[in-house]
Design an enzyme around this catalytic site. Structure first.
Site, PDB file in Angstrom:
ATOM      1  N   SER A 316       0.826  -1.190   0.000  1.00 17.67           N
ATOM      2  CA  SER A 316       0.000   0.000   0.000  1.00 17.67           C
ATOM      3  C   SER A 316       0.873   1.258   0.000  1.00 17.67           C
ATOM      4  O   SER A 316       1.628   1.476  -0.945  1.00 17.67           O
ATOM      5  CB  SER A 316      -0.954  -0.037   1.194  1.00 17.67           C
ATOM      6  N   ASP A 408      -9.189  -4.671  -6.173  1.00 21.59           N
ATOM      7  CA  ASP A 408      -8.748  -3.749  -5.122  1.00 21.59           C
ATOM      8  C   ASP A 408      -9.671  -2.535  -5.117  1.00 21.59           C
ATOM      9  O   ASP A 408      -9.672  -1.744  -6.062  1.00 21.59           O
ATOM     10  CB  ASP A 408      -7.299  -3.328  -5.379  1.00 21.59           C
ATOM     11  N   HIS A 443      -7.334  -5.684  -1.649  1.00 23.24           N
ATOM     12  CA  HIS A 443      -6.159  -4.865  -1.345  1.00 23.24           C
ATOM     13  C   HIS A 443      -5.202  -5.540  -0.367  1.00 23.24           C
ATOM     14  O   HIS A 443      -3.981  -5.460  -0.528  1.00 23.24           O
ATOM     15  CB  HIS A 443      -6.641  -3.533  -0.760  1.00 23.24           C
TER      16      HIS A 443
END
Length: 510
Positions: A316, A408, A443
Protein backbone atom coordinates in the site's frame (compact mmCIF):
# COMPACT_ATOMS: atom_id res chain seq x y z
CA UNK A 1 -24.69 -59.75 35.57
CA UNK A 2 -24.67 -62.96 33.49
CA UNK A 3 -27.43 -63.44 30.94
CA UNK A 4 -29.30 -66.68 30.20
CA UNK A 5 -26.92 -67.71 27.44
CA UNK A 6 -23.95 -67.17 29.71
CA UNK A 7 -25.54 -69.38 32.45
CA UNK A 8 -25.96 -72.16 29.90
CA UNK A 9 -22.31 -71.88 28.86
CA UNK A 10 -21.25 -71.87 32.53
CA UNK A 11 -23.28 -75.06 33.13
CA UNK A 12 -21.47 -76.73 30.27
CA UNK A 13 -18.15 -75.84 31.85
CA UNK A 14 -19.14 -77.20 35.27
CA UNK A 15 -20.30 -80.42 33.59
CA UNK A 16 -16.87 -80.80 32.00
CA UNK A 17 -15.15 -80.38 35.36
CA UNK A 18 -17.38 -82.67 37.45
CA UNK A 19 -18.47 -85.43 35.06
CA UNK A 20 -15.55 -85.64 32.66
CA UNK A 21 -13.16 -84.94 35.56
CA UNK A 22 -10.95 -82.18 34.12
CA UNK A 23 -7.90 -81.89 36.42
CA UNK A 24 -8.11 -79.10 38.98
CA UNK A 25 -4.80 -77.66 37.75
CA UNK A 26 -6.63 -76.69 34.58
CA UNK A 27 -8.81 -74.39 36.66
CA UNK A 28 -6.89 -71.40 35.30
CA UNK A 29 -8.24 -72.08 31.84
CA UNK A 30 -11.76 -72.46 33.25
CA UNK A 31 -11.44 -69.26 35.27
CA UNK A 32 -10.30 -67.37 32.18
CA UNK A 33 -13.29 -68.63 30.22
CA UNK A 34 -15.70 -67.72 33.01
CA UNK A 35 -14.17 -64.23 33.18
CA UNK A 36 -14.73 -63.80 29.45
CA UNK A 37 -18.32 -64.95 29.86
CA UNK A 38 -18.87 -62.37 32.59
CA UNK A 39 -17.59 -59.47 30.48
CA UNK A 40 -20.84 -58.85 28.73
CA UNK A 41 -19.63 -55.73 26.89
CA UNK A 42 -16.81 -57.74 25.28
CA UNK A 43 -18.71 -60.90 24.33
CA UNK A 44 -20.37 -61.23 20.92
CA UNK A 45 -21.58 -64.46 19.23
CA UNK A 46 -22.02 -62.90 15.77
CA UNK A 47 -20.16 -60.60 13.42
CA UNK A 48 -20.33 -56.92 14.40
CA UNK A 49 -22.65 -54.61 12.56
CA UNK A 50 -22.23 -50.81 12.90
CA UNK A 51 -25.03 -48.92 14.62
CA UNK A 52 -25.36 -45.40 15.96
CA UNK A 53 -24.38 -45.07 19.61
CA UNK A 54 -25.56 -42.32 21.92
CA UNK A 55 -22.00 -41.84 23.09
CA UNK A 56 -20.91 -41.11 19.48
CA UNK A 57 -18.09 -43.59 19.93
CA UNK A 58 -17.40 -46.22 17.30
CA UNK A 59 -17.44 -49.92 18.17
CA UNK A 60 -14.38 -51.79 16.88
CA UNK A 61 -13.99 -55.59 16.79
CA UNK A 62 -11.42 -58.30 16.19
CA UNK A 63 -11.75 -62.06 15.67
CA UNK A 64 -10.33 -64.92 17.73
CA UNK A 65 -10.81 -68.66 17.19
CA UNK A 66 -11.37 -71.11 20.07
CA UNK A 67 -10.23 -74.76 20.05
CA UNK A 68 -13.42 -75.80 18.27
CA UNK A 69 -12.47 -73.51 15.38
CA UNK A 70 -15.59 -71.40 15.82
CA UNK A 71 -14.93 -67.67 15.49
CA UNK A 72 -15.71 -65.29 18.35
CA UNK A 73 -15.67 -61.48 18.08
CA UNK A 74 -14.56 -59.19 20.88
CA UNK A 75 -15.71 -55.57 20.53
CA UNK A 76 -14.64 -52.40 22.32
CA UNK A 77 -15.38 -48.69 22.07
CA UNK A 78 -12.93 -46.14 20.55
CA UNK A 79 -13.64 -42.42 20.67
CA UNK A 80 -13.18 -40.32 17.51
CA UNK A 81 -9.72 -38.83 17.17
CA UNK A 82 -8.27 -35.83 15.29
CA UNK A 83 -4.76 -36.32 13.94
CA UNK A 84 -3.03 -33.06 12.92
CA UNK A 85 0.38 -32.90 11.26
CA UNK A 86 2.02 -30.74 12.38
CA UNK A 87 0.32 -29.54 15.55
CA UNK A 88 3.10 -26.94 15.93
CA UNK A 89 4.19 -25.09 12.80
CA UNK A 90 4.74 -21.80 11.04
CA UNK A 91 1.67 -19.96 9.80
CA UNK A 92 2.63 -20.56 6.16
CA UNK A 93 2.89 -24.34 6.64
CA UNK A 94 0.21 -26.69 5.39
CA UNK A 95 -1.68 -28.69 8.05
CA UNK A 96 -2.87 -32.24 7.32
CA UNK A 97 -6.02 -33.08 9.29
CA UNK A 98 -7.41 -36.59 9.62
CA UNK A 99 -10.40 -37.58 11.75
CA UNK A 100 -10.63 -41.29 12.57
CA UNK A 101 -12.97 -43.72 14.39
CA UNK A 102 -16.11 -41.96 13.18
CA UNK A 103 -19.27 -43.80 12.18
CA UNK A 104 -19.01 -44.83 8.50
CA UNK A 105 -20.74 -42.53 6.00
CA UNK A 106 -21.64 -40.19 8.83
CA UNK A 107 -22.29 -36.44 8.56
CA UNK A 108 -19.95 -34.48 10.81
CA UNK A 109 -18.98 -30.84 11.29
CA UNK A 110 -15.42 -29.61 11.78
CA UNK A 111 -14.90 -26.29 13.52
CA UNK A 112 -11.83 -24.11 14.09
CA UNK A 113 -11.76 -21.43 16.75
CA UNK A 114 -9.27 -18.97 18.22
CA UNK A 115 -9.29 -16.05 20.62
CA UNK A 116 -7.46 -13.01 19.23
CA UNK A 117 -5.25 -10.66 21.20
CA UNK A 118 -8.13 -8.16 20.95
CA UNK A 119 -10.32 -10.67 22.84
CA UNK A 120 -12.48 -11.44 19.82
CA UNK A 121 -13.47 -14.99 18.87
CA UNK A 122 -12.80 -16.14 15.32
CA UNK A 123 -14.15 -19.32 13.83
CA UNK A 124 -14.67 -21.39 10.69
CA UNK A 125 -16.61 -24.60 10.13
CA UNK A 126 -17.26 -27.14 7.40
CA UNK A 127 -19.58 -30.06 6.75
CA UNK A 128 -18.05 -33.43 5.84
CA UNK A 129 -19.15 -37.04 5.40
CA UNK A 130 -16.88 -39.82 6.71
CA UNK A 131 -15.89 -42.60 4.31
CA UNK A 132 -16.73 -46.30 4.60
CA UNK A 133 -13.97 -46.70 7.20
CA UNK A 134 -15.20 -43.82 9.35
CA UNK A 135 -12.41 -41.44 8.29
CA UNK A 136 -12.38 -37.81 7.11
CA UNK A 137 -9.24 -36.51 5.44
CA UNK A 138 -9.53 -32.76 5.03
CA UNK A 139 -6.85 -32.67 2.32
CA UNK A 140 -8.75 -35.28 0.30
CA UNK A 141 -12.44 -34.86 1.09
CA UNK A 142 -14.82 -32.12 0.03
CA UNK A 143 -16.72 -29.82 2.33
CA UNK A 144 -20.43 -29.76 1.53
CA UNK A 145 -21.07 -26.47 3.31
CA UNK A 146 -19.97 -24.06 6.00
CA UNK A 147 -17.57 -21.14 5.69
CA UNK A 148 -16.09 -22.84 2.61
CA UNK A 149 -16.96 -25.60 0.18
CA UNK A 150 -14.98 -28.11 -1.82
CA UNK A 151 -11.55 -29.64 -1.32
CA UNK A 152 -9.66 -27.12 0.81
CA UNK A 153 -6.84 -28.48 3.00
CA UNK A 154 -6.50 -25.14 4.84
CA UNK A 155 -10.11 -23.98 4.65
CA UNK A 156 -10.54 -24.12 8.43
CA UNK A 157 -7.83 -21.45 8.72
CA UNK A 158 -8.26 -19.03 5.81
CA UNK A 159 -12.09 -18.95 5.98
CA UNK A 160 -12.17 -17.80 9.61
CA UNK A 161 -14.63 -15.04 10.41
CA UNK A 162 -15.66 -13.14 13.50
CA UNK A 163 -17.86 -15.40 15.63
CA UNK A 164 -21.50 -14.34 16.09
CA UNK A 165 -21.80 -11.66 18.75
CA UNK A 166 -18.29 -10.25 18.20
CA UNK A 167 -17.49 -6.63 17.49
CA UNK A 168 -18.00 -5.88 13.78
CA UNK A 169 -15.28 -4.63 11.46
CA UNK A 170 -12.30 -6.12 13.27
CA UNK A 171 -9.18 -7.57 11.58
CA UNK A 172 -7.18 -10.53 12.81
CA UNK A 173 -3.58 -9.32 13.12
CA UNK A 174 -0.81 -10.72 15.31
CA UNK A 175 0.63 -8.25 17.78
CA UNK A 176 2.96 -10.37 19.90
CA UNK A 177 4.87 -12.54 17.42
CA UNK A 178 6.79 -14.31 20.20
CA UNK A 179 3.72 -16.40 21.06
CA UNK A 180 1.68 -18.50 18.64
CA UNK A 181 -1.93 -18.44 17.65
CA UNK A 182 -3.77 -21.24 19.46
CA UNK A 183 -6.40 -22.74 17.19
CA UNK A 184 -8.77 -25.40 18.49
CA UNK A 185 -10.08 -27.87 15.91
CA UNK A 186 -13.21 -29.77 17.01
CA UNK A 187 -15.51 -32.36 15.45
CA UNK A 188 -19.27 -32.60 16.06
CA UNK A 189 -21.87 -35.15 15.10
CA UNK A 190 -24.18 -34.04 12.26
CA UNK A 191 -24.13 -30.92 10.15
CA UNK A 192 -24.47 -27.82 12.32
CA UNK A 193 -23.89 -24.14 11.63
CA UNK A 194 -24.46 -22.39 14.96
CA UNK A 195 -24.67 -22.90 18.72
CA UNK A 196 -21.52 -25.00 18.75
CA UNK A 197 -21.11 -24.34 22.45
CA UNK A 198 -24.37 -26.19 23.10
CA UNK A 199 -23.32 -29.34 21.27
CA UNK A 200 -21.16 -32.21 22.49
CA UNK A 201 -17.61 -32.26 21.14
CA UNK A 202 -16.59 -35.68 19.82
CA UNK A 203 -12.86 -34.82 19.67
CA UNK A 204 -10.59 -31.79 19.58
CA UNK A 205 -6.97 -30.83 19.10
CA UNK A 206 -5.07 -27.56 19.63
CA UNK A 207 -2.79 -26.22 16.89
CA UNK A 208 0.05 -23.79 17.56
CA UNK A 209 0.72 -21.47 14.63
CA UNK A 210 3.93 -19.42 14.87
CA UNK A 211 5.37 -16.46 12.98
CA UNK A 212 8.73 -16.88 14.72
CA UNK A 213 10.51 -20.19 14.29
CA UNK A 214 12.80 -21.57 17.01
CA UNK A 215 16.14 -19.79 16.98
CA UNK A 216 14.85 -16.59 15.35
CA UNK A 217 15.88 -13.57 17.40
CA UNK A 218 13.84 -10.39 17.84
CA UNK A 219 15.64 -7.12 18.61
CA UNK A 220 13.92 -3.79 19.20
CA UNK A 221 15.68 -1.09 17.24
CA UNK A 222 16.41 2.09 19.17
CA UNK A 223 19.02 3.74 16.98
CA UNK A 224 18.02 7.39 16.67
CA UNK A 225 15.91 8.32 14.87
CA UNK A 226 14.73 5.00 13.44
CA UNK A 227 12.00 2.96 15.19
CA UNK A 228 11.44 -0.65 14.29
CA UNK A 229 12.11 -4.29 15.12
CA UNK A 230 14.82 -6.49 13.63
CA UNK A 231 14.48 -10.24 13.18
CA UNK A 232 17.40 -12.56 12.47
CA UNK A 233 17.40 -16.23 11.46
CA UNK A 234 19.30 -18.72 13.64
CA UNK A 235 23.07 -18.64 13.28
CA UNK A 236 25.84 -16.07 13.08
CA UNK A 237 25.05 -14.79 9.56
CA UNK A 238 25.61 -12.70 7.61
CA UNK A 239 22.16 -12.99 6.05
CA UNK A 240 20.47 -11.41 3.05
CA UNK A 241 18.08 -8.77 4.35
CA UNK A 242 14.71 -7.13 3.75
CA UNK A 243 13.35 -3.74 4.79
CA UNK A 244 9.64 -4.34 5.44
CA UNK A 245 7.11 -1.48 5.31
CA UNK A 246 3.34 -1.62 5.76
CA UNK A 247 0.80 1.02 4.74
CA UNK A 248 -1.10 4.06 5.86
CA UNK A 249 -2.61 2.35 8.90
CA UNK A 250 0.64 3.11 10.68
CA UNK A 251 2.07 1.52 13.80
CA UNK A 252 4.71 -1.18 14.00
CA UNK A 253 3.57 -4.38 12.27
CA UNK A 254 5.97 -7.26 12.89
CA UNK A 255 4.36 -10.51 11.80
CA UNK A 256 5.44 -10.53 8.14
CA UNK A 257 9.01 -9.62 9.11
CA UNK A 258 9.10 -12.41 11.70
CA UNK A 259 7.91 -14.91 9.11
CA UNK A 260 10.50 -13.75 6.58
CA UNK A 261 13.21 -14.24 9.21
CA UNK A 262 11.85 -17.74 9.80
CA UNK A 263 12.44 -18.30 6.09
CA UNK A 264 16.05 -17.19 6.21
CA UNK A 265 16.07 -13.41 5.74
CA UNK A 266 17.20 -10.79 8.25
CA UNK A 267 14.26 -8.37 8.28
CA UNK A 268 13.60 -4.92 9.67
CA UNK A 269 9.94 -4.11 10.35
CA UNK A 270 9.91 -0.32 10.08
CA UNK A 271 7.57 2.08 11.92
CA UNK A 272 7.20 5.41 10.16
CA UNK A 273 3.65 6.56 10.81
CA UNK A 274 1.16 6.50 13.66
CA UNK A 275 3.63 5.19 16.25
CA UNK A 276 4.14 6.77 19.67
CA UNK A 277 7.94 6.64 19.44
CA UNK A 278 8.17 8.22 15.98
CA UNK A 279 8.31 12.02 16.50
CA UNK A 280 5.64 14.05 14.72
CA UNK A 281 8.40 15.94 12.94
CA UNK A 282 9.36 12.68 11.21
CA UNK A 283 5.76 11.86 10.27
CA UNK A 284 5.62 14.65 7.71
CA UNK A 285 6.89 14.04 4.21
CA UNK A 286 10.55 14.81 3.67
CA UNK A 287 11.44 14.80 -0.05
CA UNK A 288 14.98 13.77 0.90
CA UNK A 289 13.57 10.67 2.63
CA UNK A 290 16.13 11.01 5.41
CA UNK A 291 14.30 8.68 7.83
CA UNK A 292 14.02 5.90 5.26
CA UNK A 293 17.61 6.31 4.15
CA UNK A 294 18.75 5.92 7.76
CA UNK A 295 16.62 2.80 8.18
CA UNK A 296 18.08 1.21 5.04
CA UNK A 297 21.65 2.01 6.09
CA UNK A 298 21.17 0.67 9.62
CA UNK A 299 19.98 -2.62 8.19
CA UNK A 300 22.61 -2.75 5.45
CA UNK A 301 25.48 -2.02 7.86
CA UNK A 302 24.42 -4.48 10.57
CA UNK A 303 27.07 -7.10 11.42
CA UNK A 304 24.64 -9.98 10.76
CA UNK A 305 23.56 -8.65 7.36
CA UNK A 306 25.26 -9.37 4.06
CA UNK A 307 26.20 -5.85 3.00
CA UNK A 308 24.59 -4.48 -0.16
CA UNK A 309 22.36 -7.54 -0.28
CA UNK A 310 19.13 -5.87 0.86
CA UNK A 311 15.64 -5.89 -0.66
CA UNK A 312 12.72 -3.53 0.06
CA UNK A 313 9.19 -4.84 0.52
CA UNK A 314 6.22 -2.51 0.78
CA UNK A 315 2.42 -2.81 0.85
CA UNK A 316 0.00 0.00 0.00
CA UNK A 317 1.70 3.27 1.08
CA UNK A 318 4.81 1.16 1.71
CA UNK A 319 4.69 0.33 -2.02
CA UNK A 320 5.01 4.03 -2.91
CA UNK A 321 7.79 4.57 -0.38
CA UNK A 322 9.72 1.56 -1.71
CA UNK A 323 9.59 3.06 -5.22
CA UNK A 324 10.69 6.47 -3.90
CA UNK A 325 13.62 4.95 -2.01
CA UNK A 326 14.79 3.06 -5.10
CA UNK A 327 14.53 6.07 -7.39
CA UNK A 328 15.19 9.16 -5.26
CA UNK A 329 17.74 8.29 -2.57
CA UNK A 330 21.32 8.42 -3.82
CA UNK A 331 23.87 5.87 -2.65
CA UNK A 332 21.42 3.13 -1.69
CA UNK A 333 21.05 0.24 -4.07
CA UNK A 334 18.39 -2.34 -3.19
CA UNK A 335 18.91 -5.71 -4.85
CA UNK A 336 15.21 -5.98 -5.63
CA UNK A 337 11.77 -4.61 -4.76
CA UNK A 338 8.55 -6.39 -3.82
CA UNK A 339 5.62 -3.98 -4.18
CA UNK A 340 2.12 -5.07 -3.13
CA UNK A 341 -1.25 -3.35 -3.66
CA UNK A 342 -0.02 0.19 -4.19
CA UNK A 343 0.69 2.83 -6.76
CA UNK A 344 3.38 5.04 -8.26
CA UNK A 345 1.10 7.99 -7.53
CA UNK A 346 3.12 10.04 -5.06
CA UNK A 347 0.43 12.12 -3.38
CA UNK A 348 3.03 13.13 -0.80
CA UNK A 349 3.76 16.83 -0.39
CA UNK A 350 6.64 18.40 1.50
CA UNK A 351 5.65 19.21 5.08
CA UNK A 352 2.38 17.33 4.81
CA UNK A 353 1.59 14.22 6.88
CA UNK A 354 2.94 10.95 5.48
CA UNK A 355 -0.53 9.98 4.34
CA UNK A 356 -2.30 11.02 1.19
CA UNK A 357 -3.58 14.57 1.91
CA UNK A 358 -6.03 14.48 -1.03
CA UNK A 359 -8.52 12.65 1.20
CA UNK A 360 -10.00 16.06 2.03
CA UNK A 361 -9.32 17.81 -1.28
CA UNK A 362 -10.98 15.11 -3.39
CA UNK A 363 -13.89 14.13 -1.20
CA UNK A 364 -16.10 14.14 -4.30
CA UNK A 365 -14.10 11.13 -5.57
CA UNK A 366 -14.72 9.07 -2.45
CA UNK A 367 -17.57 6.61 -2.86
CA UNK A 368 -19.74 5.40 -0.01
CA UNK A 369 -21.44 1.99 -0.23
CA UNK A 370 -24.94 1.29 1.02
CA UNK A 371 -23.56 -0.08 4.29
CA UNK A 372 -21.38 3.00 4.83
CA UNK A 373 -18.02 1.58 3.70
CA UNK A 374 -15.69 4.00 1.92
CA UNK A 375 -13.97 3.40 -1.42
CA UNK A 376 -10.83 5.47 -1.95
CA UNK A 377 -9.52 3.98 -5.18
CA UNK A 378 -10.72 6.85 -7.37
CA UNK A 379 -8.86 9.58 -5.48
CA UNK A 380 -5.72 9.53 -7.68
CA UNK A 381 -7.62 8.85 -10.92
CA UNK A 382 -6.99 9.88 -13.55
CA UNK A 383 -3.29 9.92 -12.79
CA UNK A 384 -1.97 13.49 -13.08
CA UNK A 385 0.36 14.48 -15.90
CA UNK A 386 2.51 16.50 -13.47
CA UNK A 387 5.69 14.41 -13.02
CA UNK A 388 6.10 15.80 -9.52
CA UNK A 389 2.97 13.90 -8.50
CA UNK A 390 4.23 10.56 -9.81
CA UNK A 391 7.24 8.40 -8.92
CA UNK A 392 9.67 8.35 -11.81
CA UNK A 393 9.75 4.57 -12.14
CA UNK A 394 11.92 4.78 -15.26
CA UNK A 395 14.83 5.41 -12.82
CA UNK A 396 14.50 1.94 -11.28
CA UNK A 397 17.66 -0.14 -11.71
CA UNK A 398 16.81 -3.34 -9.86
CA UNK A 399 14.33 -6.20 -10.43
CA UNK A 400 10.83 -5.47 -9.16
CA UNK A 401 7.91 -7.78 -8.38
CA UNK A 402 4.55 -6.05 -8.70
CA UNK A 403 1.58 -7.77 -6.97
CA UNK A 404 -2.02 -6.59 -7.04
CA UNK A 405 -5.61 -7.74 -6.80
CA UNK A 406 -7.90 -6.94 -9.70
CA UNK A 407 -10.74 -6.20 -7.25
CA UNK A 408 -8.75 -3.75 -5.12
CA UNK A 409 -11.39 -1.28 -3.93
CA UNK A 410 -8.98 0.73 -1.79
CA UNK A 411 -6.39 1.99 -4.25
CA UNK A 412 -5.92 1.91 -8.06
CA UNK A 413 -3.26 -0.79 -7.98
CA UNK A 414 -4.38 -2.44 -11.28
CA UNK A 415 -4.29 0.87 -13.18
CA UNK A 416 -0.92 1.72 -11.66
CA UNK A 417 0.52 -1.63 -12.70
CA UNK A 418 -0.47 -0.95 -16.32
CA UNK A 419 1.16 2.48 -16.24
CA UNK A 420 4.36 1.21 -14.61
CA UNK A 421 4.67 -1.49 -17.24
CA UNK A 422 4.28 1.12 -20.01
CA UNK A 423 6.91 3.39 -18.48
CA UNK A 424 9.44 0.59 -17.99
CA UNK A 425 8.86 -0.70 -21.51
CA UNK A 426 9.46 2.75 -22.95
CA UNK A 427 12.67 3.01 -20.89
CA UNK A 428 13.89 -0.39 -22.11
CA UNK A 429 13.58 -1.84 -18.60
CA UNK A 430 10.57 -4.11 -18.96
CA UNK A 431 12.84 -7.09 -18.25
CA UNK A 432 13.16 -5.86 -14.65
CA UNK A 433 9.44 -6.26 -14.01
CA UNK A 434 7.59 -9.33 -12.75
CA UNK A 435 3.84 -8.81 -12.44
CA UNK A 436 1.39 -10.96 -10.48
CA UNK A 437 -2.26 -10.07 -11.06
CA UNK A 438 -5.00 -11.94 -9.19
CA UNK A 439 -8.71 -11.84 -10.11
CA UNK A 440 -11.36 -11.40 -7.39
CA UNK A 441 -8.57 -10.38 -5.02
CA UNK A 442 -8.65 -7.29 -2.85
CA UNK A 443 -6.16 -4.87 -1.34
CA UNK A 444 -4.93 -6.72 1.75
CA UNK A 445 -2.67 -9.40 0.27
CA UNK A 446 -1.01 -10.91 3.35
CA UNK A 447 0.97 -14.07 4.22
CA UNK A 448 -0.79 -17.32 3.28
CA UNK A 449 -3.87 -18.62 5.10
CA UNK A 450 -4.54 -15.21 6.66
CA UNK A 451 -8.32 -14.67 6.80
CA UNK A 452 -9.78 -12.46 4.09
CA UNK A 453 -11.31 -9.11 5.04
CA UNK A 454 -13.51 -7.57 2.39
CA UNK A 455 -14.03 -4.59 4.66
CA UNK A 456 -12.87 -3.53 8.12
CA UNK A 457 -12.46 -0.57 10.39
CA UNK A 458 -9.50 1.67 9.59
CA UNK A 459 -8.06 4.50 11.63
CA UNK A 460 -6.68 7.33 9.52
CA UNK A 461 -3.53 8.48 11.39
CA UNK A 462 -3.63 12.03 10.06
CA UNK A 463 -7.18 12.64 11.36
CA UNK A 464 -7.46 10.11 14.18
CA UNK A 465 -10.79 9.15 12.62
CA UNK A 466 -12.04 5.58 12.24
CA UNK A 467 -13.91 4.60 9.09
CA UNK A 468 -15.00 1.31 7.54
CA UNK A 469 -12.95 0.71 4.40
CA UNK A 470 -13.94 -1.57 1.55
CA UNK A 471 -10.80 -3.54 0.62
CA UNK A 472 -12.39 -5.80 -2.00
CA UNK A 473 -11.90 -9.42 -2.99
CA UNK A 474 -13.73 -12.69 -2.38
CA UNK A 475 -12.60 -15.14 0.29
CA UNK A 476 -11.63 -18.17 -1.82
CA UNK A 477 -9.78 -16.45 -4.72
CA UNK A 478 -8.20 -13.97 -2.31
CA UNK A 479 -6.87 -16.83 -0.20
CA UNK A 480 -5.52 -18.56 -3.29
CA UNK A 481 -3.76 -15.32 -4.25
CA UNK A 482 -2.13 -15.02 -0.82
CA UNK A 483 -0.85 -18.58 -0.95
CA UNK A 484 0.45 -18.30 -4.52
CA UNK A 485 2.02 -14.86 -4.15
CA UNK A 486 3.85 -15.81 -0.94
CA UNK A 487 5.51 -18.78 -2.60
CA UNK A 488 6.54 -16.61 -5.53
CA UNK A 489 7.79 -13.82 -3.26
CA UNK A 490 10.11 -16.27 -1.50
CA UNK A 491 11.37 -17.64 -4.82
CA UNK A 492 11.92 -14.09 -6.12
CA UNK A 493 13.84 -13.06 -3.00
CA UNK A 494 15.95 -16.21 -3.07
CA UNK A 495 16.75 -15.64 -6.73
CA UNK A 496 17.93 -12.06 -6.25
CA UNK A 497 19.33 -12.21 -2.71
CA UNK A 498 20.37 -15.74 -1.83
CA UNK A 499 22.06 -16.47 -5.16
CA UNK A 500 24.40 -13.55 -4.46
CA UNK A 501 25.03 -14.68 -0.91
CA UNK A 502 28.01 -17.02 -0.28
CA UNK A 503 26.44 -18.68 2.79
CA UNK A 504 23.41 -20.91 2.30
CA UNK A 505 20.25 -19.67 3.95
CA UNK A 506 18.86 -22.03 6.57
CA UNK A 507 15.07 -21.99 6.88
CA UNK A 508 13.82 -22.56 10.40
CA UNK A 509 11.25 -25.23 11.07
CA UNK A 510 9.38 -26.23 14.19
Amino acid sequence: MLGASQFIELGHLLFLIIVINIPIWNIFTVTSLVTLLGMKSLWRLRFYKYSHLLSNNIKMSHQKCFSSGAPRRYSYYVAPMIIAEPTRGLVDELIRLKITYLMPNRQVTLQSKLLSEDADWWEAYAHYVSDSEGIVRVSRDKSFGGTYKGQEPMGLIWSMKLAPGSRPGMRLRKKDVTVPYLITISVYDGWISRNFDKRAVLASVVLERFYMAPGVTRIELNEEPVIGTMFFPPGPGPFPAILDMWGGGGGLVEYRAALLASRGFATLALAYLGHKNVPQSLQTFDPNLFYFKEAFNILNNHAKVSKDNVAILGLSLGFTLALLMATEIPNIHPKCLVCISGSHYKGLLEGQPVIFPDFHKDENKIKITEDGSVIWRNIPLPFPDDPKRMVQVDKIKCPMMLIFGEDDQNWPAPESAVEIQKVLKAAGKEHLLTTLAYPQTGHLIEPPYSPHFRKSKFKVPSSDKAVTVLWGGEAKPHSDAQEDSWKKILVFLEEHLVSHHPVAVTQSKL
